[in-house]
Design a protein around this motif. Structure first.
Motif, mmCIF file in Angstrom:
data_model
loop_
_atom_site.group_PDB
_atom_site.id
_atom_site.type_symbol
_atom_site.label_atom_id
_atom_site.label_comp_id
_atom_site.label_asym_id
_atom_site.label_seq_id
_atom_site.Cartn_x
_atom_site.Cartn_y
_atom_site.Cartn_z
ATOM 1 N N VAL A 154 -6.224 -1.288 3.291
ATOM 2 C CA VAL A 154 -5.352 -0.851 2.192
ATOM 3 C C VAL A 154 -4.747 -2.080 1.537
ATOM 4 C CG1 VAL A 154 -3.249 0.407 1.590
ATOM 5 C CG2 VAL A 154 -4.786 1.301 3.358
ATOM 6 N N SER A 270 -3.979 8.655 2.277
ATOM 7 C CA SER A 270 -4.041 8.869 3.733
ATOM 8 C C SER A 270 -4.991 7.901 4.434
ATOM 9 C CB SER A 270 -4.469 10.313 4.031
ATOM 10 O OG SER A 270 -5.780 10.540 3.546
ATOM 11 N N GLY A 272 -5.141 4.645 4.998
ATOM 12 C CA GLY A 272 -4.576 3.676 5.939
ATOM 13 C C GLY A 272 -3.865 4.306 7.116
ATOM 14 N N GLN A 273 -3.635 5.634 7.036
ATOM 15 C CA GLN A 273 -3.001 6.338 8.153
ATOM 16 C C GLN A 273 -4.027 6.811 9.177
ATOM 17 O OE1 GLN A 273 -0.073 9.400 6.965
ATOM 18 N NE2 GLN A 273 -0.404 8.707 4.875
ATOM 19 N N GLN A 274 -5.306 6.783 8.803
ATOM 20 C CA GLN A 274 -6.343 7.230 9.734
ATOM 21 C C GLN A 274 -6.555 6.183 10.808
ATOM 22 O OE1 GLN A 274 -9.765 8.486 7.409
ATOM 23 N NE2 GLN A 274 -8.390 9.509 5.976
ATOM 24 N N ILE A 275 -6.687 6.657 12.027
ATOM 25 C CA ILE A 275 -6.621 5.748 13.166
ATOM 26 C C ILE A 275 -7.706 4.681 13.099
ATOM 27 C CG2 ILE A 275 -8.011 7.153 14.760
ATOM 28 C CD1 ILE A 275 -5.747 6.398 16.878
ATOM 29 N N GLU A 276 -8.831 4.994 12.479
ATOM 30 C CA GLU A 276 -9.891 3.989 12.404
ATOM 31 C C GLU A 276 -9.644 2.941 11.317
ATOM 32 O OE1 GLU A 276 -12.766 6.987 12.382
ATOM 33 O OE2 GLU A 276 -13.404 6.615 14.444
ATOM 34 N N GLN A 278 -6.230 2.076 10.478
ATOM 35 C CA GLN A 278 -4.865 1.580 10.617
ATOM 36 C C GLN A 278 -4.871 0.079 10.916
ATOM 37 O OE1 GLN A 278 -3.187 3.942 13.792
ATOM 38 N NE2 GLN A 278 -3.072 5.803 12.555
ATOM 39 N N THR A 279 -3.792 -0.585 10.497
ATOM 40 C CA THR A 279 -3.608 -1.973 10.902
ATOM 41 C C THR A 279 -3.307 -2.017 12.401
ATOM 42 O OG1 THR A 279 -1.301 -1.730 10.252
ATOM 43 C CG2 THR A 279 -2.754 -2.842 8.682
ATOM 44 N N THR A 280 -3.778 -3.016 13.126
ATOM 45 C CA THR A 280 -4.512 -4.170 12.670
ATOM 46 C C THR A 280 -6.003 -3.901 12.799
ATOM 47 O OG1 THR A 280 -2.697 -5.569 13.472
ATOM 48 C CG2 THR A 280 -4.797 -6.662 12.991
ATOM 49 N N VAL B 154 2.988 -4.462 9.094
ATOM 50 C CA VAL B 154 2.985 -3.154 9.759
ATOM 51 C C VAL B 154 1.796 -3.095 10.699
ATOM 52 C CG1 VAL B 154 2.764 -0.667 9.444
ATOM 53 C CG2 VAL B 154 4.062 -2.028 7.791
ATOM 54 N N TYR B 156 0.241 -0.437 13.339
ATOM 55 C CA TYR B 156 0.360 0.946 13.811
ATOM 56 C C TYR B 156 0.376 1.053 15.333
ATOM 57 C CZ TYR B 156 -0.076 3.161 9.219
ATOM 58 O OH TYR B 156 0.161 3.593 7.942
ATOM 59 N N GLU B 233 -6.354 12.122 14.796
ATOM 60 C CA GLU B 233 -6.976 11.027 14.039
ATOM 61 C C GLU B 233 -5.924 10.187 13.315
ATOM 62 O OE1 GLU B 233 -10.197 9.644 13.272
ATOM 63 O OE2 GLU B 233 -10.574 10.510 15.239
ATOM 64 N N ARG B 234 -4.684 10.626 13.317
ATOM 65 C CA ARG B 234 -3.580 9.832 12.775
ATOM 66 C C ARG B 234 -2.756 9.232 13.914
ATOM 67 N NH1 ARG B 234 -2.576 11.949 7.365
ATOM 68 N NH2 ARG B 234 -4.647 12.575 6.675
ATOM 69 N N THR B 279 0.671 -4.941 1.828
ATOM 70 C CA THR B 279 -0.581 -5.684 1.942
ATOM 71 C C THR B 279 -1.071 -6.032 0.542
ATOM 72 O OG1 THR B 279 -1.695 -3.534 2.022
ATOM 73 C CG2 THR B 279 -1.353 -4.674 4.119
#
Lengths: 534, 534
Positions: A154, A270, A272-276, A278-280, B154, B156, B233-234, B279
Motif C-alpha cells: 500500500v 481493504s 493492506g488489511q489482508q493478512i497476506e 499486511q506490513t511487514t 505500522v 500488523y 484473513e484480517r 507509506t
C-alpha cells in the motif's frame, strides 16, 4: 492405498483437544482455551523439521525442483536418504523465477521473448512477495542468507483508478482512504449520538465509540468530517505547510460522501488489511529467484536438469519413473527409488500416465489451474518517482491490467526502471494470453498511459508471461473450491503406495511459496514416519 | 527593521489569487479553482532553488551547521556568495545525529555516556524518518547519493499495549485493527439497513455503503463481523492454513465490540493514516546522519567547528559575530560579513545578546522547546524477530516509554540488535531527563520487559539522550501554538536589518528536517532578492 497408520487414533493432540472443546462449547470457549495454551495465531510452521533416527537406507526420487522438490531434497538428504531429483527446466526454482536482461523464454506455441532489461532490473513472473507469517519461506531465507527488503503493498501516494469515476482521473490512495474513513466515522458518529445503536452497544461503549470515531476518522469537535488541518493531515493539503514567510498551510476539501461511495474505489481500502499483504511484507534483494539460487547451491548436485517425466510406475518394491532428456534427446531413460515425491503441477501431471489409485487419480484431475499474466515494462527513466513522487507500492485500476507495481528497491535510481505493468487474472488473463507477447506488452502500455501519460514517451521494452502458456505449469496455480477440497484434497495428499504428492496445489495456501514448502515438509514428515513405522 | 520590499504589493501570484478566491467564495470554490490549476496537494518545495544573477560580491556568515545552515552554505556558495559557517559541535548535522559504538556524548550537567553498540548498529536520537512528501529532504538525498530504505511505521504483527486492557497483555496490531474496523462496519451497516441514515446519504449511496462496509470490514453476507475465514484473513487464524494432511485452517474468534472500545487501543489505528507516517516512509541506509555526512562532504571546508557564539551585532554596513573556541579556549574572536543567517535554536539564541529589533527579540523569546527523550537498547540477539516474528515497525504502549521501535534493516541479522526502547514526550520526558542516564536506561528496560519478557535476559547495554540536556539545543524542537504563531511567526522569519533566522523553528513543519530545509531555502531566496533589490 492410504495408510491409516500415519494418524494413530490412540493419541490425542492439543489441537484435536481444542477442536473438541470448540465443537462442544462454541468457538468463544475454544478461543479462550487456545489463548490460555498460547496457540492463537500460531503459524502452521513448527520450526526446523526433525527427521530423526536415520533413513534406513531408503531412497527417494523427487520429481520437480521447484520449492516443494528442492526443500524435500535438502531435508531428506540431511536426514540420510538417497535423493535424486528430475527437473524439466535447466534450473532450480520452478515458478520462483526472475527475468533479467538477456534471459530467453519460449512459451507454448513457440513464441520466444528475450528480456531487454538493463543490468540490475528484473521482474518476477511468479511469486513476488513474502508475508511476515510465511515462516517456512522466511526460515529458509534466513538459513541460506537470502537478504530481504520490504515490499511496499500500500502506497498512500500511488493511485486508485476507475474508468467510471472522477472522469477517469486517478485519485491518490491517500485521499480516498482518508475520505472513506472520515465519512464512515461521521455517519456512525451521527447514528451513535442520535442513540440509534442502543441495542448494539452500551452507553459506556457508545461514549468510547464516539471518542474512537473522532480520533480515527479525523472528525472535528462536532463529529464532522470537514476541510481543516486535521483532515488535511490525512488526505493532504491544498497548500502544504512550508518554511519561512508565506508558509502557512491551506487545508484541502474532502470529497462528498456520495462521490466516494459511487466511485467504488473503497474496494482498494481493504488490501493492506489482508493478512497476506499486511506490513511487514518482504521481497528478496535482487529478485525472488535468490531463493531458488540458494536452493540450487544446496541441492543442485542432486538434480538432473532438462528431464521430462513421461511415465510414473510403482509396485510393492519400488517406484520407476520414465523420462526423456529434452535437450540431448535420445531414448527414454528410467530412474528408480524406494519412494517418489512428485511435485509436478497437476495440470501437467494429469497428462502423465501415473500408477496411483483411483482416488488420487480423481484428485489429480479435479483441480483446474488459474490463468494469470504478468507484464514487465522497462522505461527510460523512473518518472513515477521523479514526476509523481511515488516510491514503490501499487496503483490499482479497473482496467484489465489491474495493477501497476513500482519497484521497491533502488529508490531514486538515475537509470532506467522496470514496472510491473499488469497482473491479470480470470477472463482478462485468458484474453491477454491469447495475444502474441508483443501485443500483450503494447496493450499494457496503452492502458497504463491512461494513468501515467509519460508511458508513451518513456516506454523502452517489455516482456509478458502468460502462465497458461508456460510449458511446465500450464497455469499459475491450482484453483480449489470448497467442493473440490471436500471431495479430493485429502486423497491428493495421502500417500498412495510409494508415491506422495507435494506443491502449492497440495496445500491450503495455494499460489504461495509457503504452500509449496509446508506441503512438502508435511509430506516428507509423513514419509519419514512411514519408513520408521515399518 | 523588516523590509517590506521583499513582498512587492504590485504583483499577484497564483497562490495569492487562490487565497482571495478562497476568502470570497469559500473553500469549496477555492478547491475547485486550485484543482483546475493542478495545484492540489502540491508540496511547498518548488524544486531546486534558483539564485540567479550573481552574489554582487556579498558575504554571508551562517551560524549553525545543522540542515538549515548546511543547505544555506551549499546553495549560497553555489550562487557566488562568500560563506563562512560557525558551528558549536565538531561535526555538521545538528540534530540530524546518529550514535554508534564508541561515540561519546556529554550532556548538560556533565554526565558522559559512551555508546556500547556493536559495529553496524545505531540509534538516531533526533530525526529518524523521511515522509514521501518531504521533497526537499528527498531531493538532497538524491543529489548527494544518500541511499534510502523503507521505514516501517505500522507493523500488523507488532503490539499495541495498554496497562489497563486485556490484563496488561499486549495485543497484535492486526487483531485490534481488524476487530475495530469490523465492528465499526457492522454497526454502521446495521444503522444503514435500518434506514437510520436517510437524511445523510441517498438510497443509491446507502446501497453502495453497504457493499463498501462488507468489503472493507470483512462482514459476512448478513453484514455481521463474526468468526470465519474472511475475518481470520484480517486478524489471523486460530490455526493458520498449512500444507499436506491436517492443514485446514481454524478461524479465530473476534473480540467483543465493548472490549475493543474500552481498551482504548483504537487510538493507535490512525497512526499510519497520518500523512507524516503514511507509506512509503524512508530512512537513510546506515543512519540518519548519512545526510549530515553528505552535507559535510559538500560544505565542511566552510565550517569552523567548536565555535560557540557569544554575541551577534549589526550596523548598516555589516554583521559582527563574537565567538569562542570551546576546545582551544583563548580570547573571544570575531567574524564579520555583509549578512548573517542564524540557525541557532531559539532556546539557545535567546541567551545570546543579539542586536535585532524588538519584534524579532520578542519572537525569539516566545517559543518554548519540546522535551523529548530517546533511548537506544542493545540486546544480545534479535528476539523480536526470532521469537515473535516482528520485522521492523513499532509497538505502542501507554507506559512512559510510549514506543518500542524495531530496526528496519538487517532483517534476520544473526548478531546483536538495537531497539529504540523509548521515545518520550511531555511530562514523562521531563521525568526521564531528570534521571541519570543509566537510570533512564534501566527504567526503559523495566517497562519494556512487560511487553517483551526477553528484555531481562537479553539486555546488553543502552544509551539515553534527553533533549533538554543537549547543550546545543536545550530541547528537541520549537513548540508553537496558534497564538504564538499569530503574534510572532512572521516577525521571527522577517529579515531584521542584515540578519535572518532559519531552522525548523522558523517553519510550519516543526521538529522535522523538511522544516529546517524549507525554512532556510525560503530565507536565502529572500536574502538573494534583497541583495538584488539594492
Amino acid at each position: 492405498m492410504n495408510d491409516p497408520s500415519l494418524n494413530p487414533a490412540g493419541s490425542i493432540s492439543r489441537r484435536d483437544l481444542l477442536a473438541m472443546i470448540g465443537l462442544v462449547a462454541g468457538s468463544s470457549a475454544s478461543y479462550r482455551a487456545m489463548a490460555s495454551m498460547g496457540l492463537v495465531n500460531e503459524s502452521t510452521y513448527k520450526g526446523p523439521i526433525k527427521l530423526d533416527g536415520g533413513a534406513k537406507n531408503k531412497s527417494v526420487l523427487i520429481l520437480g525442483a521447484g520449492h516443494a522438490g528442492a526443500v524435500a531434497a535438502f531435508e531428506l538428504r540431511k536426514a540420510g536418504y538417497k535423493v535424486q531429483v528430475l527437473e524439466y527446466n535447466d534450473r532450480v526454482g520452478g515458478r520462483c523465477w526472475t527475468l533479467r536482461g538477456g534471459d530467453e523464454y519460449t512459451e507454448l506455441g513457440g513464441a520466444t521473448q528475450t528480456c531487454g532489461f538493463d543490468p540490475g532490473l528484473y521482474i518476477n513472473p511468479g511469486p513476488w512477495r513474502i508475508p511476515y507469517h510465511h515462516r517456512a519461506v522466511l526460515e529458509y531465507c534466513k538459513l541460506f542468507g537470502v537478504q530481504l527488503e520490504p515490499f511496499v503493498q500500500v502506497n498512500y501516494n500511488a493511485y486508485v483508478h476507475s474508468t467510471q469515476a472522477f472522469g477517469g482521473k486517478p485519485q491518490r490512495y491517500r485521499e480516498i482512504a482518508a475520505d472513506f474513513t472520515g465519512h464512515v466515522a461521521e455517519l456512525l458518529a451521527k447514528a451513535t449520538s442520535q442513540n440509534q445503536l442502543n441495542q448494539a452497544v452500551s452507553p459506556e461503549d457508545a461514549e468510547k465509540l464516539l471518542q474512537a470515531l473522532r480520533d480515527w476518522g479525523a472528525l472535528d469537535k462536532d463529529y464532522r468530517y470537514t476541510a481543516n488541518v486535521g483532515t488535511s493531515e490525512r488526505r493532504g493539503y491544498a497548500k502544504s505547510p512550508g518554511g519561512g514567510i508565506g508558509a502557512a498551510p491551506v487545508p484541502s476539501q474532502p470529497m462528498a460522501v456520495g462521490d466516494v461511495l459511487q466511485s467504488g474505489l473503497w474496494h482498494h481500502m481493504s488490501i493492506g488489511q489482508q493478512i497476506e499483504f499486511q506490513t511487514t511484507l518482504f521481497q528478496p534483494v535482487g529478485g525472488m529467484d535468490m531463493i531458488a539460487k540458494a536452493f540450487q547451491r544446496q541441492i543442485g548436485d542432486l538434480v538432473r536438469y532438462n528431464s521430462k517425466v513421461t511415465r510414473i510406475d510403482q509396485n510393492d518394491k519400488k517406484v520407476t519413473v520414465t523420462y526423456v532428456d529434452t535437450k540431448a534427446g535420445g531414448a527414454p531413460m528410467q530412474a528408480t527409488a524406494d519412494y517418489c515425491l512428485c511435485t509436478i503441477p497437476l495440470s501437467v501431471l494429469g497428462q502423465i500416465p501415473t500408477q496411483v489409485g483411483p482416488k488420487m487419480q480423481a484428485a489429480i484431475r479435479a483441480v483446474p489451474y488459474e490463468a494469470s499474466v504478468k507484464i514487465g515494462l522497462q522505461f527510460k527513466r523512473r518518472f513515477w518517482e521523479q514526476d509523481e513522487h511515488i516510491y514503490g507500492g501499487n496503483t490499482y485500476t479497473d482496467m484489465p491490467i489491474r495493477i501497476i507495481s513500482y519497484p521497491n528497491s533502488n529508490y531514486h535510481g538515475s537509470g532506467k526502471g522496470v514496472l510491473l505493468g499488469g497482473y491479470m487474472f480470470g477472463p482478462n488473463a485468458y484474453e491477454f494470453t491469447s495475444l502474441p507477447p508483443a501485443e500483450r506488452v503494447r496493450k499494457a502500455v496503452e492502458y497504463g498511459a491512461k494513468i501515467h501519460p509519460q508511458y508513451t514517451a518513456e516506454f523502452d521494452n517489455g516482456i509478458a508471461v502468460g502462465w497458461h502458456r508456460v510449458p511446465w505449469t500450464l497455469g499459475c496455480a491450482g484453483a480449489w473450491t470448497d467442493e473440490t477440497r471436500a471431495a479430493h484434497y485429502d486423497n491428493l495428499c495421502a500417500m498412495d503406495g510409494r508415491i506422495m504428492l507435494a506443491g502449492e496445489h497440495a496445500s491450503y495456501i495455494p499460489a504461495w511459496q509457503e504452500g509449496a514448502l509446508l506441503s512438502s515438509l508435511n509430506a516428507i514428515e509423513r514419509l519419514h514416519q512411514h519408513v520408521h513405522s515399518r
